[in-house]
Write a protein that holds these residues in place. Structure first.
Motif, mmCIF file in Angstrom:
data_model
loop_
_atom_site.group_PDB
_atom_site.id
_atom_site.type_symbol
_atom_site.label_atom_id
_atom_site.label_comp_id
_atom_site.label_asym_id
_atom_site.label_seq_id
_atom_site.Cartn_x
_atom_site.Cartn_y
_atom_site.Cartn_z
ATOM 1 N N GLY A 88 0.796 -1.219 0.000
ATOM 2 C CA GLY A 88 0.000 0.000 0.000
ATOM 3 C C GLY A 88 0.829 1.270 0.000
ATOM 4 O O GLY A 88 0.287 2.363 -0.215
ATOM 5 N N GLY A 89 2.107 1.126 0.225
ATOM 6 C CA GLY A 89 2.987 2.287 0.277
ATOM 7 C C GLY A 89 3.468 2.722 -1.095
ATOM 8 O O GLY A 89 3.030 2.187 -2.129
ATOM 9 N N SER A 90 4.370 3.701 -1.092
ATOM 10 C CA SER A 90 4.869 4.284 -2.340
ATOM 11 C C SER A 90 6.385 4.378 -2.321
ATOM 12 O O SER A 90 7.009 4.479 -1.265
ATOM 13 N N GLY B 244 -2.406 2.476 -13.650
ATOM 14 C CA GLY B 244 -3.185 3.128 -12.607
ATOM 15 C C GLY B 244 -2.467 3.241 -11.281
ATOM 16 O O GLY B 244 -2.926 3.941 -10.376
ATOM 17 N N ARG B 245 -1.318 2.550 -11.145
ATOM 18 C CA ARG B 245 -0.566 2.604 -9.889
ATOM 19 C C ARG B 245 0.811 3.231 -10.089
ATOM 20 O O ARG B 245 1.312 3.905 -9.191
ATOM 21 N N PHE B 246 1.417 2.990 -11.231
ATOM 22 C CA PHE B 246 2.756 3.507 -11.519
ATOM 23 C C PHE B 246 2.670 4.628 -12.546
ATOM 24 O O PHE B 246 1.820 4.595 -13.452
ATOM 25 N N ASN C 184 2.892 3.712 -6.655
ATOM 26 C CA ASN C 184 1.918 3.853 -5.577
ATOM 27 C C ASN C 184 1.150 2.554 -5.399
ATOM 28 O O ASN C 184 1.151 1.682 -6.269
ATOM 29 N N SER C 185 0.487 2.437 -4.272
ATOM 30 C CA SER C 185 -0.326 1.249 -3.970
ATOM 31 C C SER C 185 0.464 -0.029 -4.230
ATOM 32 O O SER C 185 -0.023 -0.963 -4.881
ATOM 33 N N LEU C 186 1.659 -0.071 -3.714
ATOM 34 C CA LEU C 186 2.538 -1.209 -3.976
ATOM 35 C C LEU C 186 1.994 -2.495 -3.380
ATOM 36 O O LEU C 186 1.357 -2.493 -2.315
ATOM 37 N N LYS C 187 2.248 -3.580 -4.081
ATOM 38 C CA LYS C 187 1.789 -4.904 -3.671
ATOM 39 C C LYS C 187 3.004 -5.811 -3.489
ATOM 40 O O LYS C 187 4.052 -5.582 -4.105
ATOM 41 N N PRO C 188 2.877 -6.856 -2.702
ATOM 42 C CA PRO C 188 4.002 -7.794 -2.555
ATOM 43 C C PRO C 188 4.490 -8.341 -3.892
ATOM 44 O O PRO C 188 5.700 -8.583 -4.056
#
Length: 121
Positions: A14-16, A65-67, A83-87
């Motif tokens: 969830g972090g950036s 949509g996230r990067f 953004n909204s990083l995932k494992p």
């Protein structure tokens, strides 16, 4: 052309993070810049690319949509805002430079050393 990637690190889901890639040597503002990544045990894959003017960008479906990829030609630097990083984004991220606006690894002529991004769950 030499490429130096930086900005990787450990972040919670969830972090950036923002990656940077500084180009030096015989650089040109008419160079396409791209980001690729390689997760443990997997092949290197395309993440994003930006045209030499900065007006066009390509993204892998997994990061749309996230990067966001951007560049500052005055500084010979390309950025990847994540953004909204995932494992599953955990990987070594590589920047690359080439002449063609493509998603194919083989179309890029110069590569940076990679920076590790680790996303914890």
């Amino acid at each position: 052309v030499q490429l130096q990637a930086s900005g990787g690190g450990l972040v919670q889901a969830g972090g950036s993070l923002r990656l940077s890639c500084a180009a030096s040597g015989r650089t040109s503002s008419k160079t396409v810049m791209g980001w690729f990544r390689q997760a443990p045990g997997k092949e290197r894959e395309f993440v994003a690319a930006i045209s030499w003017s900065g007006t066009s960008a390509l993204y892998a479906d997994s990061v749309k949509g996230r990067f966001t990829i951007s560049r500052d030609n005055a500084k010979n630097t390309v950025y990847l805002q994540m953004n909204s990083l995932k494992p599953e984004d955990t990987a070594v991220y590589y920047c690359a430079a080439g002449a063609y606006f493509r998603t194919v690894e083989g179309q890029y002529d110069y590569w940076g050393q990679g920076t590790l991004v680790t996303v914890s769950s």
